[in-house]
Design an enzyme around this catalytic site. Structure first.
Site, mmCIF file in Angstrom:
data_model
loop_
_atom_site.group_PDB
_atom_site.id
_atom_site.type_symbol
_atom_site.label_atom_id
_atom_site.label_comp_id
_atom_site.label_asym_id
_atom_site.label_seq_id
_atom_site.Cartn_x
_atom_site.Cartn_y
_atom_site.Cartn_z
ATOM 1 N N THR A 73 0.675 -1.058 0.013
ATOM 2 C CA THR A 73 0.221 -0.148 -0.061
ATOM 3 C C THR A 73 0.854 1.207 0.061
ATOM 4 O O THR A 73 0.659 2.048 -0.595
ATOM 5 C CB THR A 73 -0.976 0.030 1.260
ATOM 6 O OG1 THR A 73 -1.768 -1.076 1.156
ATOM 7 C CG2 THR A 73 -2.011 1.335 1.259
ATOM 8 N N SER A 211 4.554 -6.909 -1.129
ATOM 9 C CA SER A 211 4.477 -6.663 0.336
ATOM 10 C C SER A 211 5.076 -8.242 0.861
ATOM 11 O O SER A 211 4.594 -9.415 0.245
ATOM 12 C CB SER A 211 2.983 -6.950 0.440
ATOM 13 O OG SER A 211 2.581 -5.736 0.957
ATOM 14 N N CYS A 338 -11.155 -8.133 2.237
ATOM 15 C CA CYS A 338 -11.601 -6.904 2.664
ATOM 16 C C CYS A 338 -13.025 -7.118 2.671
ATOM 17 O O CYS A 338 -13.655 -6.302 3.447
ATOM 18 C CB CYS A 338 -11.371 -5.943 1.727
ATOM 19 S SG CYS A 338 -9.427 -5.827 1.258
HETATM 20 N N1 PLP Z 1 -2.145 -5.446 -3.999
HETATM 21 C C1 PLP Z 1 -2.642 -6.772 -4.022
HETATM 22 C C2 PLP Z 1 -2.792 -7.413 -5.176
HETATM 23 C C3 PLP Z 1 -2.915 -7.335 -2.776
HETATM 24 O O1 PLP Z 1 -3.377 -8.591 -2.581
HETATM 25 C C4 PLP Z 1 -2.682 -6.390 -1.448
HETATM 26 C C5 PLP Z 1 -3.243 -7.116 -0.219
HETATM 27 O O2 PLP Z 1 -4.136 -7.733 -0.127
HETATM 28 C C6 PLP Z 1 -2.210 -5.181 -1.788
HETATM 29 C C7 PLP Z 1 -1.923 -4.771 -2.897
HETATM 30 C C8 PLP Z 1 -1.965 -4.470 -0.553
HETATM 31 O O3 PLP Z 1 -0.920 -4.876 0.149
HETATM 32 P P1 PLP Z 1 -0.731 -4.372 1.804
HETATM 33 O O4 PLP Z 1 -2.078 -4.417 2.480
HETATM 34 O O5 PLP Z 1 0.240 -5.429 2.281
HETATM 35 O O6 PLP Z 1 -0.078 -3.221 1.675
#
Ligand code: PLP
Length: 696
Positions: A73, A211, A338
């Site tokens: 994020t 991440s 989510c």
């Molecule tokens: N992008 C994708 C494809 C994801 O699956 C996620 C997490 O679910 C994110 C971005 C965001 O990651 P984080 O919450 O670790 O910052």
């Protein structure tokens, strides 16, 4: 020993033991600040440099930047800020920039939200534009070609988190080349790390966020790749760490752990091969097909990461599937993590054009490259157990007739409910105020129980019953005509407590009698109770069904103990009694902490421990009941039936429990409203009472 099987690795993954050890060592021994010039700091600096060097090699960073940060994020923010800030500068300098901020329709919410945020904050006021995907979840290259000339920034993920569908990055790059598109390009590589080969600097990709926690490193550590020459603006300013690209003292425990995972990827000796992962997916898919007839997979296996399965089962909601898997201690998610609490349709599957039942009923099962044979075999056995539990509860077709149910069943949907009065001995039932949403469920239940429906009645005239009657087919007794309420013309007569006669349908030892809801009122009230020689004394009236409060009409024909069963139930009351004056129930009063359960049971040995989860959850359950006791299974749909008995035994405490404490709280409050002051809900439910998972 742990019994949980964790199949939700796309949400987050179990941390590699060697990574835990590295993080612990970093906190305990090598705790230095890598910016310090003394020996303790230098040791930390070596660790930081090694982790980065490994990432640079593994991802093919070449001359580009690779910075550690808190996760994807943050990486997405930095990328979007960098690209959009550069666009603003170019526009301010009088250069023409594209008008569109384009993102794939199936991107993680972090992408469009960040685009909208920085677009607004920087006063760019460009237009956010969703790039459509086809039914396989692949971006439309022709749509991209059509808008490439106006695109200022493009965001397309490498692999989707809900479906595992792999993006055709080469195809996108070709379109950008053909159209001489100048847009900055961000590729969210979160789900691709360790699952797809990446050689970033050989591509046109400008930004790639990662991440750690999606690939067996802890939460709170991530990386961002920025192509050499791509615009860059730091998101966080301060002490100048990460070469001034991302200030703030480094998360050394996270970096050390991620470094161990990256090193394991580079060595290739820790994670399963692609072929193994494909065979694991095939085994899970076969088990799902065998256990859940009609299951459909929402993701095309040949175009997706082998670690993600996304499926739906006709007639089952994602909530029901989640609940049964959770009872069997298999952790999966509904659509994306989510949206799971809301069980809203998945926007990813919607974008793929799947029908609503598949997108609203979707379950995602995902494992990681650390998965092992034993866990997959155990997961397959649990899937079978879930199928058996759903079959026994008539939620999915079965070739065996189910054990017949007796009593009262309440089917509820957002403030409204349908009721069924069941008689096991005669295998017959009556349906009261059926909701259209319940047609399929009632029909499946009746067929599975092999019941004959004697009548489908409503408490208000001309309510829609035709759809259900049609669906019931031969299970509905059409022998006689019926009035506007569906009340059969051949119903008998019964005498009520006040001497009046009422029309009544016999159902085993009980009768359902019809009375007027009030003078001049079109409302009907139905009374249910055991008959004595063609009479229904007030004492015997256990339930009264009506669409509106009808206490007046019931005055001399029922008692204080008669439960009023509403067919509108906005407040989730299930049922009320004549003496309910809806006192405010203080939630804390009715809550019992699991740590206090043992002593409560010792002090109150006659306590009834009641599991209010649905029968399929009860049947699929692996974990022992709280405090090692035997629990009674009374799902909320049967609460009214049991409550009518329990309110006569106010001295016997009731402790309700469920998965999270939510449903059990509703049960405890219902009983308290009915006057049972010793009704409690086990706080946190089974979720807080079980050990931690066995991860795949
Ligand atoms: N992008 C994708 C494809 C994801 O699956 C996620 C997490 O679910 C994110 C971005 C965001 O990651 P984080 O919450 O670790 O910052």
């Amino acid at each position: 020993m742990t019994t949980e099987i964790y199949l939700d690795s796309n949400a987050t993954s179990v941390v590699l033991p060697a990574a835990i050890a590295a993080a612990t060592d970093t906190m305990g021994q090598r705790y230095g600040n890598p910016s310090s010039t003394h020996a303790t700091g230098l040791k930390a600096k070596v660790l930081l440099d090694e982790a980065r060097a490994c990432a640079v090699r593994l991802l093919g960073v070449g001359p580009g930047r690779l910075m550690f940060n808190s996760g994807a994020t943050e990486g997405i923010q930095t990328a979007v800020l960098s690209a959009l800030y550069a666009l603003r500068e170019r526009r301010d300098a009088g250069e023409a920039i594209g008008s569109l901020l384009v993102y794939g329709a199936t991107e993680h919410k972090a992408v469009p939200e960040s685009l909208a945020h920085w677009n607004r904050l920087l006063g760019l006021n460009l237009t956010l534009h969703k790039l459509p995907v086809d039914h396989n979840g692949k971006h439309s290259l022709s749509a991209l070609r059509a808008i490439a000339g106006q695109t200022a920034m493009l965001c397309t993920m490498a692999a989707n988190n809900e479906t595992g569908v792999i993006t055709d990055l080469a195809g996108i790059e070709a379109v950008l080349g053909e159209t001489a598109c100048q847009a900055s390009w961000m590729v969210d590589c979160v789900q691709a790390l360790g699952k797809l080969k990446l050689d970033l600097s050989s591509t046109r990709i400008d930004y790639a966020p990662f991440s750690g926690h999606k690939l067996h490193a802890p939460k709170g550590i991530g990386m961002l790749y920025v192509r050499a020459g791509a615009p860059f603006t730091p998101l966080i300013m301060g002490g100048g760490q990460e070469s001034g690209q991302r200030s703030g003292t480094e998360n050394m425990a996270g970096i050390a752990a991620l470094g161990v995972v990256l090193a394991a990827l580079e060595r290739g000796d820790t994670f399963r091969s692609q072929a193994d992962l494909c065979s694991f997916r095939a085994r899970l898919a076969d088990s799902l097909r065998a256990a859940l007839p009609g299951v459909v997979f929402n993701n095309p296996f040949d175009m997706a990461l082998p670690t993600t399965l996304n499926f739906a089962v006709p007639g089952l909601s994602s909530r029901e599937l989640m609940d049964v898997f959770d009872a069997a201690e298999v952790r999966v998610s509904a659509g994306s993590a989510c949206s799971s609490s809301k069980a809203a349709p998945s926007y990813v599957l919607d974008a793929m054009g799947l029908p609503l039942w598949r997108s609203a009923g979707a379950i995602r099962m995902s494992f990681g490259p650390l998965a092992d044979e034993a866990t997959i075999a155990a997961a397959c056995a649990r899937i079978e157990r879930c199928g058996a539990a759903l079959r026994a509860s008539c939620l999915i077709p079965s070739d065996r007739t189910a054990v017949p149910h007796d009593g009262l069943l309440q089917l509820g949907v957002e403030g409204s409910c349908s009721w069924m009065v069941l008689d096991a001995a005669s295998r017959s039932c009556i349906v009261i105020d059926p909701l259209p949403d319940h047609t399929a469920r009632i029909e499946a239940y009746v067929r599975c129980q092999n019941y004959q429906v004697q009548a489908v009645v409503s408490t208000l005239p001309n309510a829609g019953r035709a759809m259900l009657i049609e669906a019931l087919g031969r299970h509905f007794n059409r022998a006689t005509g019926a009035d506007h309420y569906g009340w059969p013309a051949n119903a008998g007569q019964i005498t009520l407590e006040n001497g009046a006669t009422a029309s009544a349908i016999k159902l085993g030892a009980q009768a359902l009698a019809s009375v007027s809801g009030g003078t001049g009122d079109e409302l009907r009230v139905y009374l249910l109770g055991a008959t004595e020689q063609q009479c229904l004394p007030a004492e015997s009236v256990r339930f009264a069904f009506s669409a509106r409060p009808a206490q007046q009409a019931l005055q001399d024909i029922s008692t204080e103990r008669t439960l009023l069963c509403p067919t509108r139930d906005e407040q989730n009351q299930f049922c009320i009694s004549m003496k309910t004056s809806s006192p405010a129930i203080i939630a804390a009063d009715a809550q019992l902490n699991s740590s206090a359960l043992d002593s409560f049971l010792q002090a109150h040995p006659t306590t009834r421990l009641v599991d209010v989860r649905e029968p399929y959850e009860f049947a699929a359950t692996i974990a022992p009941a709280p405090a090692g006791r035997v629990a009674l299974s009374v799902p909320l749909s049967r609460l009214a039936e049991f409550a009518s008995v329990w309110i006569q035994e106010e001295q016997t405490p009731l402790v309700f429990f469920c998965r999270s404490g939510n449903r059990s709280m509703k049960a405890a409050q219902c009983l308290r409203r009915l006057g049972h002051q010793q009704a409690y809900s086990l706080n946190g439910g089974l979720a807080l009472a079980t050990p931690l998972p066995l991860a795949a």
